[in-house]
Design a protein around this motif. Sequence first.
Motif, PDB file in Angstrom:
ATOM      1  N   ASN A  10      -4.199  -9.024  11.025  1.00  0.00           N
ATOM      2  CA  ASN A  10      -3.053  -8.195  10.662  1.00  0.00           C
ATOM      3  C   ASN A  10      -2.014  -8.121  11.780  1.00  0.00           C
ATOM      4  OD1 ASN A  10      -4.789  -6.594  12.219  1.00  0.00           O
ATOM      5  ND2 ASN A  10      -3.906  -4.710  11.401  1.00  0.00           N
ATOM      6  N   VAL A  11      -2.362  -8.596  12.962  1.00  0.00           N
ATOM      7  CA  VAL A  11      -1.414  -8.641  14.079  1.00  0.00           C
ATOM      8  C   VAL A  11      -1.521 -10.006  14.761  1.00  0.00           C
ATOM      9  CG1 VAL A  11      -0.643  -7.531  16.203  1.00  0.00           C
ATOM     10  CG2 VAL A  11      -1.864  -6.186  14.511  1.00  0.00           C
ATOM     11  N   VAL A  12      -0.372 -10.594  15.063  1.00  0.00           N
ATOM     12  CA  VAL A  12      -0.353 -11.872  15.777  1.00  0.00           C
ATOM     13  C   VAL A  12       0.431 -11.667  17.067  1.00  0.00           C
ATOM     14  CG1 VAL A  12       0.190 -14.325  15.634  1.00  0.00           C
ATOM     15  CG2 VAL A  12      -0.293 -13.031  13.534  1.00  0.00           C
ATOM     16  N   ILE A  13      -0.229 -11.897  18.180  1.00  0.00           N
ATOM     17  CA  ILE A  13       0.425 -11.698  19.476  1.00  0.00           C
ATOM     18  C   ILE A  13       0.613 -13.051  20.136  1.00  0.00           C
ATOM     19  CG2 ILE A  13       0.118 -10.695  21.783  1.00  0.00           C
ATOM     20  CD1 ILE A  13      -1.235  -8.319  20.347  1.00  0.00           C
ATOM     21  N   THR A  14       1.878 -13.360  20.449  1.00  0.00           N
ATOM     22  CA  THR A  14       2.191 -14.676  21.002  1.00  0.00           C
ATOM     23  C   THR A  14       2.854 -14.523  22.366  1.00  0.00           C
ATOM     24  OG1 THR A  14       4.487 -14.995  20.280  1.00  0.00           O
ATOM     25  CG2 THR A  14       2.784 -15.286  18.608  1.00  0.00           C
ATOM     26  N   ASN A  15       3.249 -15.643  22.925  1.00  0.00           N
ATOM     27  CA  ASN A  15       3.969 -15.642  24.191  1.00  0.00           C
ATOM     28  C   ASN A  15       5.433 -15.236  24.017  1.00  0.00           C
ATOM     29  OD1 ASN A  15       3.941 -18.081  22.703  1.00  0.00           O
ATOM     30  ND2 ASN A  15       4.903 -19.138  24.408  1.00  0.00           N
ATOM     31  N   MET A  16       5.847 -14.955  22.764  1.00  0.00           N
ATOM     32  CA  MET A  16       7.238 -14.541  22.512  1.00  0.00           C
ATOM     33  C   MET A  16       7.358 -13.234  21.754  1.00  0.00           C
ATOM     34  SD  MET A  16       9.145 -18.002  21.312  1.00  0.00           S
ATOM     35  CE  MET A  16       9.135 -19.477  22.331  1.00  0.00           C
ATOM     36  N   ALA A  17       6.326 -12.897  20.977  1.00  0.00           N
ATOM     37  CA  ALA A  17       6.527 -11.821  20.003  1.00  0.00           C
ATOM     38  C   ALA A  17       5.227 -11.218  19.514  1.00  0.00           C
ATOM     39  CB  ALA A  17       7.291 -12.383  18.802  1.00  0.00           C
ATOM     40  N   VAL A  18       5.393 -10.081  18.839  1.00  0.00           N
ATOM     41  CA  VAL A  18       4.303  -9.495  18.067  1.00  0.00           C
ATOM     42  C   VAL A  18       4.695  -9.585  16.599  1.00  0.00           C
ATOM     43  CG1 VAL A  18       2.966  -7.409  17.576  1.00  0.00           C
ATOM     44  CG2 VAL A  18       3.688  -7.917  19.927  1.00  0.00           C
ATOM     45  N   MET A  19       3.885 -10.265  15.813  1.00  0.00           N
ATOM     46  CA  MET A  19       4.128 -10.401  14.382  1.00  0.00           C
ATOM     47  C   MET A  19       3.068  -9.572  13.664  1.00  0.00           C
ATOM     48  SD  MET A  19       6.100 -13.229  14.993  1.00  0.00           S
ATOM     49  CE  MET A  19       6.202 -14.211  13.502  1.00  0.00           C
ATOM     50  N   ARG A  20       3.398  -9.098  12.504  1.00  0.00           N
ATOM     51  CA  ARG A  20       2.403  -8.372  11.712  1.00  0.00           C
ATOM     52  C   ARG A  20       2.340  -8.940  10.303  1.00  0.00           C
ATOM     53  NH1 ARG A  20       0.637  -3.982  14.699  1.00  0.00           N
ATOM     54  NH2 ARG A  20       2.060  -3.547  16.408  1.00  0.00           N
ATOM     55  N   ILE A  21       1.240  -8.647   9.638  1.00  0.00           N
ATOM     56  CA  ILE A  21       1.096  -9.054   8.233  1.00  0.00           C
ATOM     57  C   ILE A  21       1.398  -7.828   7.378  1.00  0.00           C
ATOM     58  CG2 ILE A  21      -0.493  -9.938   6.479  1.00  0.00           C
ATOM     59  CD1 ILE A  21      -0.105 -12.012   8.648  1.00  0.00           C
ATOM     60  N   ASP A  22       2.333  -7.983   6.455  1.00  0.00           N
ATOM     61  CA  ASP A  22       2.698  -6.889   5.564  1.00  0.00           C
ATOM     62  C   ASP A  22       1.554  -6.638   4.573  1.00  0.00           C
ATOM     63  OD1 ASP A  22       4.994  -5.191   4.346  1.00  0.00           O
ATOM     64  OD2 ASP A  22       4.119  -6.278   2.648  1.00  0.00           O
ATOM     65  N   SER A  23       1.141  -5.376   4.497  1.00  0.00           N
ATOM     66  CA  SER A  23      -0.056  -5.108   3.688  1.00  0.00           C
ATOM     67  C   SER A  23       0.209  -5.290   2.192  1.00  0.00           C
ATOM     68  CB  SER A  23      -0.571  -3.694   3.975  1.00  0.00           C
ATOM     69  OG  SER A  23       0.465  -2.766   3.756  1.00  0.00           O
ATOM     70  N   GLU A  24       1.435  -5.199   1.775  1.00  0.00           N
ATOM     71  CA  GLU A  24       1.755  -5.403   0.348  1.00  0.00           C
ATOM     72  C   GLU A  24       1.775  -6.887  -0.013  1.00  0.00           C
ATOM     73  OE1 GLU A  24       2.457  -3.003  -2.173  1.00  0.00           O
ATOM     74  OE2 GLU A  24       1.459  -1.738  -0.669  1.00  0.00           O
ATOM     75  N   SER A  25       2.653  -7.625   0.672  1.00  0.00           N
ATOM     76  CA  SER A  25       2.856  -9.034   0.301  1.00  0.00           C
ATOM     77  C   SER A  25       1.809  -9.958   0.931  1.00  0.00           C
ATOM     78  CB  SER A  25       4.246  -9.491   0.756  1.00  0.00           C
ATOM     79  OG  SER A  25       4.313  -9.483   2.178  1.00  0.00           O
ATOM     80  N   GLY A  26       1.174  -9.486   1.997  1.00  0.00           N
ATOM     81  CA  GLY A  26       0.224 -10.350   2.708  1.00  0.00           C
ATOM     82  C   GLY A  26       0.922 -11.373   3.591  1.00  0.00           C
ATOM     83  N   GLU A  27       2.264 -11.225   3.768  1.00  0.00           N
ATOM     84  CA  GLU A  27       3.004 -12.214   4.560  1.00  0.00           C
ATOM     85  C   GLU A  27       3.385 -11.687   5.939  1.00  0.00           C
ATOM     86  OE1 GLU A  27       6.125 -14.506   2.827  1.00  0.00           O
ATOM     87  OE2 GLU A  27       5.365 -14.177   0.799  1.00  0.00           O
ATOM     88  N   MET A  28       3.534 -12.602   6.856  1.00  0.00           N
ATOM     89  CA  MET A  28       3.853 -12.280   8.239  1.00  0.00           C
ATOM     90  C   MET A  28       5.310 -11.845   8.377  1.00  0.00           C
ATOM     91  SD  MET A  28       3.246 -14.862  11.471  1.00  0.00           S
ATOM     92  CE  MET A  28       1.626 -15.356  10.946  1.00  0.00           C
ATOM     93  N   TYR A  29       5.583 -10.883   9.249  1.00  0.00           N
ATOM     94  CA  TYR A  29       6.966 -10.554   9.604  1.00  0.00           C
ATOM     95  C   TYR A  29       7.059 -10.306  11.100  1.00  0.00           C
ATOM     96  CZ  TYR A  29       5.489  -5.603   9.712  1.00  0.00           C
ATOM     97  OH  TYR A  29       4.859  -4.426  10.002  1.00  0.00           O
ATOM     98  N   LEU A  30       8.281 -10.386  11.615  1.00  0.00           N
ATOM     99  CA  LEU A  30       8.479 -10.176  13.049  1.00  0.00           C
ATOM    100  C   LEU A  30       8.619  -8.680  13.311  1.00  0.00           C
ATOM    101  CD1 LEU A  30       8.972 -11.353  15.899  1.00  0.00           C
ATOM    102  CD2 LEU A  30      11.414 -11.406  15.348  1.00  0.00           C
ATOM    103  N   ASP A  31       7.773  -8.174  14.189  1.00  0.00           N
ATOM    104  CA  ASP A  31       7.806  -6.743  14.504  1.00  0.00           C
ATOM    105  C   ASP A  31       8.497  -6.490  15.850  1.00  0.00           C
ATOM    106  OD1 ASP A  31       7.101  -3.970  14.242  1.00  0.00           O
ATOM    107  OD2 ASP A  31       5.495  -4.323  15.697  1.00  0.00           O
TER     108      ASP A  31
END
Lengths: 257, 325
Positions: free
Chosen positions: A186-207
């Motif tokens: 549900n959270v993606v932590i990279t060398n540039m950003a923190v992305m999350r997965i939207d619980s409704e659509s199941g798709e990633m967004y930039l947080d």
Amino acid sequence: MQTQDYSLKEMMAIMAAREIKNGDIVFAGTGISMLAAAAAKNINAPECVIFFETGAIDSAIEELPLSVGDPRVMYGSASNAGLLEAFATMQNRITGDKVIAILGAAQIDRYGNLNTTAIGDYHQPDIRFSGSGGGCDVASFVPRCIAFMQHEKRKFVEKLDYLTSPGQLQGGGSREAAGLRPGGVNVVITNMAVMRIDSESGEMYLDRYYPGVTPKIILDNMQFSVDVSKAKQAKPPTETELTTLRQKCDPQRLILG
Amino acid sequence: MNKENSKVMAVETAVKRFMNDGSHISIGGFTLNRNPMAAVYEIIRQGFKNLHLYAHSNGTGVDELIGAGCVGKLEIAYAGNGKTAATCIRFRKAVQEGTLKVEDYSNFMMSLRFLAGAMGVPFMPTLSGFGSEIITAWGFSKEMRQADPEIPDDKLVIIDNPFGMKQDASKVLLVPAINPDVTFIHVQKADTMGTCRIDGLTFADVEQAKASKHVVVTCEELVKPDALREFPERNQIPFLHVSAVCHVPYGAYPTAVYHHYDYDAVYLRAYAAAAKDDDKFLTFQKKYLYGVPNHQGLLNLAGQERLEAIKADARTGYAVNMKRG
């Protein structure tokens, strides 16, 4: 942009540590995930419990283990059991629902599905990786997973070469339809950003995007596009966080380098 | 020879007695911990081929067996080995070059498969893996499976939960049992009848041992049975399961044994460096494997200084402040 007085590795470890709360049971792997777990324990979540798929629970981490099979996970633990007990703890909802896991992968897609197995054809791969390990089990069982990734086009892919560990599968409730519990990355932590997965659509967004990085740069480093409308700049590590990370968590600089 | 001592033998003898070309085997330990390396090196020196190897994450031993060309088929969850090899190097090369048939599972699935074998049931259930290609992509084809009576016809099977929605599960994944011909484990303490006492994490050693037709145990300390009958609750494997007991101090070297010694990062780094290049790897094997008559020969090459450097600290059970990076 100000001169950074912290490394991206430190930023990533701290961003992950901030996801961990007191009372969480933290499933840690190797490398930077181990460091993030140690950072949480020493900074913001002293009452979190770190455990390892090899069966050690609440180990006294005096030295950072470099593998979950490292004897350093065995010292001072509440229990030294085995793999079956570790995975049962996550499959069992009584304990499993409190687990937050930290994983890594070679590829991730927009639904948070992970590939740690192969690039190219599975039977004749161009590059073979280690395989699932406990990754598939963890992603199947626990409600919250952090994925550590390098932000690169070849890693944020439209389609995985092999789906090792399930996230939201194809989105839109397909995870549950397949027989899985709610959970996965549900959270993606990279060398540039923190992305999350939207619980409704199941798709990633930039947080959150890191200082010095823009949403455009982030999108340029992905094969698929994500919603950036909610994105804000991330709060960099504080002095206290950095000092603890460096002096208490990894004084030998095994992970920080 | 009296009954009590009839299982005690040299590791060379045990490997010769219980192994064949094509044997289905498993090894204990996890990545760089408590791999039965003395037995692994002996299997390599005796030149067994076309082995069917079952592994969860038994890194060091698995990669050495693959690197020596002993393994034809591999069922595995994870082939990595700590900081020196995110992916085991000879494993990666063999899979990419198509010289090794590999079937992927997860760590829980492999552990459950050994448990099923140990329990004498055809499968165990789990809620892991739905939607993963572990279920749909088969390394061993249906034809290959049907042609080999030792391998189940199906890799994995999904059924509807026969107990309604118990545990909120609509479906259940069934993982097939494994019963290896031989399992090799290395333990801190064993007695002359074969009972084992493992300190620290057991990984899946106990299930692997109990699933196997034969178990070869190597141990740091070999003791009389009476010694393990005090506090028997600390023993994990009773003698019933064990065919051979071999006294091999440092028998897991270069992997770690909790409260005895740490892994040897120097050896593992040298291995990783050599493994990246075929010629260098052959030179490495000639020196450390084929160039020595037995495990003591490898320990002699490592030298007293290295063995001293990895010696476990009495309080923590590992080598404190050892150079690992």
